[in-house]
Design a protein around this motif. Structure first.
Motif, PDB file in Angstrom:
ATOM      1  N   GLN A   1      64.989  59.100  26.219  1.00 38.90           N
ATOM      2  CA  GLN A   1      63.489  57.679  26.196  1.00 38.90           C
ATOM      3  C   GLN A   1      64.171  56.710  26.830  1.00 38.90           C
ATOM      4  OE1 GLN A   1      63.441  58.587  21.759  1.00 38.90           O
ATOM      5  NE2 GLN A   1      61.493  58.146  21.996  1.00 38.90           N
ATOM      6  N   LYS A   2      65.198  56.520  27.169  1.00 40.66           N
ATOM      7  CA  LYS A   2      65.450  54.924  27.868  1.00 40.66           C
ATOM      8  C   LYS A   2      65.740  55.533  29.092  1.00 40.66           C
ATOM      9  CE  LYS A   2      68.735  52.902  24.392  1.00 40.66           C
ATOM     10  NZ  LYS A   2      69.850  53.268  24.038  1.00 40.66           N
TER      11      LYS A   2
ATOM     12  N   THR B   1      63.759  57.468  30.933  1.00 40.35           N
ATOM     13  CA  THR B   1      62.551  58.407  31.562  1.00 40.35           C
ATOM     14  C   THR B   1      61.202  57.771  31.641  1.00 40.35           C
ATOM     15  OG1 THR B   1      62.375  59.755  29.978  1.00 40.35           O
ATOM     16  CG2 THR B   1      63.928  60.462  31.770  1.00 40.35           C
ATOM     17  N   HIS B   2      60.169  57.895  31.931  1.00 40.74           N
ATOM     18  CA  HIS B   2      58.968  57.902  31.033  1.00 40.74           C
ATOM     19  C   HIS B   2      57.928  58.510  29.974  1.00 40.74           C
ATOM     20  CE1 HIS B   2      59.144  54.746  33.591  1.00 40.74           C
ATOM     21  NE2 HIS B   2      59.063  55.821  35.138  1.00 40.74           N
ATOM     22  N   PHE B   3      59.708  60.067  29.258  1.00 40.76           N
ATOM     23  CA  PHE B   3      58.483  60.315  28.549  1.00 40.76           C
ATOM     24  C   PHE B   3      58.610  60.486  27.127  1.00 40.76           C
ATOM     25  CE2 PHE B   3      59.627  62.726  32.489  1.00 40.76           C
ATOM     26  CZ  PHE B   3      58.621  63.254  32.429  1.00 40.76           C
ATOM     27  N   ASP B   4      58.480  60.731  25.900  1.00 38.52           N
ATOM     28  CA  ASP B   4      58.288  59.952  24.524  1.00 38.52           C
ATOM     29  C   ASP B   4      58.946  61.493  23.830  1.00 38.52           C
ATOM     30  OD1 ASP B   4      56.555  62.429  23.976  1.00 38.52           O
ATOM     31  OD2 ASP B   4      54.791  61.280  23.610  1.00 38.52           O
TER      32      ASP B   4
ATOM     33  N   CYS C   1      65.020  63.333  34.808  1.00 37.46           N
ATOM     34  CA  CYS C   1      65.221  62.342  35.720  1.00 37.46           C
ATOM     35  C   CYS C   1      64.574  62.590  36.582  1.00 37.46           C
ATOM     36  CB  CYS C   1      66.665  61.479  35.366  1.00 37.46           C
ATOM     37  SG  CYS C   1      67.432  60.860  34.229  1.00 37.46           S
TER      38      CYS C   1
ATOM     39  N   SER D   1      60.785  62.856  35.959  1.00 36.74           N
ATOM     40  CA  SER D   1      60.381  61.281  35.103  1.00 36.74           C
ATOM     41  C   SER D   1      60.505  60.574  36.653  1.00 36.74           C
ATOM     42  CB  SER D   1      60.554  60.568  34.836  1.00 36.74           C
ATOM     43  OG  SER D   1      60.394  59.401  34.184  1.00 36.74           O
TER      44      SER D   1
ATOM     45  N   ARG E   1      56.111  60.072  37.103  1.00 32.98           N
ATOM     46  CA  ARG E   1      55.614  59.124  36.225  1.00 32.98           C
ATOM     47  C   ARG E   1      56.322  57.598  36.873  1.00 32.98           C
ATOM     48  NH1 ARG E   1      54.850  61.343  29.659  1.00 32.98           N
ATOM     49  NH2 ARG E   1      53.917  62.955  30.589  1.00 32.98           N
ATOM     50  N   GLY E   2      57.004  57.391  37.670  1.00 28.28           N
ATOM     51  CA  GLY E   2      57.803  56.762  37.615  1.00 28.28           C
ATOM     52  C   GLY E   2      56.576  55.157  39.148  1.00 28.28           C
ATOM     53  N   LYS E   3      57.610  54.173  39.143  1.00 24.50           N
ATOM     54  CA  LYS E   3      56.501  53.309  39.872  1.00 24.50           C
ATOM     55  C   LYS E   3      56.575  53.657  40.842  1.00 24.50           C
ATOM     56  CE  LYS E   3      57.815  49.500  37.100  1.00 24.50           C
ATOM     57  NZ  LYS E   3      58.952  49.798  36.095  1.00 24.50           N
TER      58      LYS E   3
ATOM     59  N   ASP F   1      59.798  53.085  42.111  1.00 23.28           N
ATOM     60  CA  ASP F   1      60.508  53.940  42.132  1.00 23.28           C
ATOM     61  C   ASP F   1      60.586  55.199  42.764  1.00 23.28           C
ATOM     62  OD1 ASP F   1      61.605  52.537  40.595  1.00 23.28           O
ATOM     63  OD2 ASP F   1      60.634  52.458  38.696  1.00 23.28           O
TER      64      ASP F   1
END
Length: 208
Positions: A17-18, A20-23, A87, A90, A94-96, A99
């Protein structure tokens, strides 16, 4: 027997969770799907190519899948474990933008020397054209009995209708110091002006 546990431990979940952008719920679902596709818990290059073939049944995605595999395989072990897979996914989904561009740079910089040569970019662009089926149109023999190839549905602009033309166009735009290769700054600057450079990454959007 495969010794992969069927669920991620609480600690693994917290770490991912830390990272990646996934819950939590998404991570558990992805893990379940990952193990279904590769019960060993390790994704091989062949299995990775198969995933791409499902998405691009009309083209030949094998060489593009190989290049992407090499970036997913962060520790260069020859297989992708779940952490490497999720990773990379992610970042690409969903990365910026920043990234995504870092990730894309790694993809195009095949030998990892910190710059993208003309030949490296050509190899990737050729692989993309093959995967999407653009090259079928160019390579179709055009005989009276030849059925129309998928690629022929896609009309590319005149200055991009071969991988060579496309790469020349990119280099004309991006290679500011005209030294025949792109460094990270040139690549990022140019990619922000030409969305299609990074759009190859958003292929994963269909997966996420």
């Amino acid at each position: 027997m495969g010794n992969k546990q069927s669920k991620l431990s609480q600690q693994e979940l917290a770490e991912l969770q830390k990272a990646t952008h996934f819950d939590k719920k998404e991570l558990q679902q992805w893990y379940k799907g990952f193990l279904k596709d590769c019960p060993s818990g390790m994704l091989t290059k062949e299995e990775f190519q198969k995933i791409y073939k499902q998405f691009f049944p009309f083209g030949d995605p094998s060489s593009f899948a190989d290049y992407v595999f090499n970036v997913f395989d962060a520790d260069k072990s020859g297989t992708i474990d779940f952490k490497e897979f999720i990773c990379a996914l992610s970042v690409t989904s969903r990365g910026k933008m920043e990234d995504k561009l870092d990730w894309a740079f790694q993809l195009y910089d095949i030998d990892g020397d910190g710059k993208i040569s003309y030949d490296e970019m050509l190899a990737i662009v050729e692989a993309i054209y093959k995967m999407v089926g653009y090259l079928n149109a160019v390579e179709g023999d055009g005989g009276a009995d030849s059925s129309p190839k998928v690629g022929s549905m896609v009309k590319l602009p005149e200055d991009e209708d071969t991988p060579e033309k496309r790469v020349k166009k990119i280099f004309r735009m991006m290679d500011k110091d005209e030294n025949g290769s792109l460094d990270m700054a040139e690549f990022k600057e140019g990619s922000k002006r030409d969305e299609t450079i990074v759009s190859a990454l958003s292929l994963y959007d269909g997966l996420v």
